[in-house]
Design a protein around this motif. Structure first.
Motif, short mmCIF file in Angstrom:
data_model
loop_
_atom_site.label_atom_id
_atom_site.label_comp_id
_atom_site.label_asym_id
_atom_site.label_seq_id
_atom_site.Cartn_x
_atom_site.Cartn_y
_atom_site.Cartn_z
N LYS A 9 1.65 -4.51 4.08
CA LYS A 9 0.63 -5.01 3.16
C LYS A 9 0.94 -4.51 1.76
O LYS A 9 1.63 -3.52 1.58
N ASN A 10 0.40 -5.21 0.78
CA ASN A 10 0.58 -4.81 -0.62
C ASN A 10 -0.78 -4.54 -1.24
O ASN A 10 -1.75 -5.24 -0.96
N ILE A 11 -0.82 -3.52 -2.08
CA ILE A 11 -2.01 -3.25 -2.88
C ILE A 11 -1.71 -3.82 -4.27
O ILE A 11 -0.72 -3.45 -4.89
N ILE A 12 -2.56 -4.74 -4.71
CA ILE A 12 -2.36 -5.33 -6.03
C ILE A 12 -3.53 -4.94 -6.93
O ILE A 12 -4.60 -4.61 -6.45
N THR A 13 -3.28 -4.97 -8.22
CA THR A 13 -4.31 -4.68 -9.20
C THR A 13 -4.69 -5.98 -9.89
O THR A 13 -3.83 -6.70 -10.40
N LEU A 51 -6.84 -4.68 -4.60
CA LEU A 51 -7.01 -5.56 -3.45
C LEU A 51 -5.84 -5.37 -2.50
O LEU A 51 -4.71 -5.13 -2.93
N THR A 52 -6.11 -5.50 -1.22
CA THR A 52 -5.07 -5.42 -0.20
C THR A 52 -4.72 -6.84 0.24
O THR A 52 -5.61 -7.61 0.60
N VAL A 53 -3.44 -7.15 0.20
CA VAL A 53 -2.98 -8.48 0.61
C VAL A 53 -1.82 -8.35 1.58
O VAL A 53 -1.09 -7.37 1.57
N ILE A 54 -1.71 -9.35 2.43
CA ILE A 54 -0.57 -9.45 3.34
C ILE A 54 -0.15 -10.90 3.37
O ILE A 54 -0.99 -11.80 3.50
#
Length: 185
Positions: free
Chosen positions: A18-22, A63-66
């Motif tokens: 997963k990626n944490i984006i700003t 936000l957490t995205v996958i």
């Protein structure tokens, strides 16, 4: 094994893959979803958001995205829908009813739209009515859908594949527009 793989994918605290984006000024849910190849359902779930409307995004939010690069395989003989990530099995769902007659041994299409069905109307994932609605995935062959049982136990109408209400609540967390669907006889 499939349940463990699914649990890891859907666990907001398991960050592997997963990626944490700003959030930046001007970002919208639509732009974030598109850039990160994810779904609104997945973004809301993994980021533990309480509201999914445009007013809840603020620059600096994390936000957490996958990426939802899964594919679905519908096996008409077994009456199953299985999810795959590359060669990794994720989960198998039982198909409760099929209203589809295809003579070819295989058919490929994609998820076109995901909508919530309520009171005879279809609502996009950002609409307030989506949350409590029966989910419907409209395939690129627009005559076919993947849909769930209504809350009262009846089926949504249309050609395609019917899953349980609970399974159709889970699928939009994993599949979104553009995901491949293979139908096998």
């Amino acid at each position: 094994l499939g349940e463990m793989n699914l649990d890891r994918l859907l666990d907001p605290d398991w960050l592997e893959g997963k990626n944490i984006i700003t959030v930046r000024s001007g970002d919208t849910f639509s732009s974030i979803i598109s850039k990160n190849e994810t779904t609104m359902d997945s973004l809301v779930h993994l980021s533990k958001l309480k509201r999914s409307d445009h007013l809840s995004l603020h620059p600096g939010d994390k936000l957490t995205v996958i990426p939802m690069n899964l594919r679905a395989v519908i096996d008409l003989r077994k009456k199953t829908l299985t999810l795959w990530r590359g060669g990794e099995f994720i989960k198998e769902y039982s198909i409760l009813n099929v209203t589809y007659d295809q003579r070819a041994t295989k058919k490929h299409c994609k998820i076109g739209l995901i909508r919530g069905s309520h009171g005879g109307n279809l609502y996009p994932s950002h609409a307030e009515q989506y949350v409590g609605s029966s989910k419907v995935m409209i395939l690129s062959d627009k005559s076919l859908t993947i849909r769930g049982l209504k809350a009262g136990g009846g089926e949504e109408s249309g050609r395609g594949f019917v899953l349980s209400h609970a399974d159709m609540e889970e699928l939009p967390l994993l599949l979104g527009p553009g995901n491949d669907v293979e139908i096998r006889n």
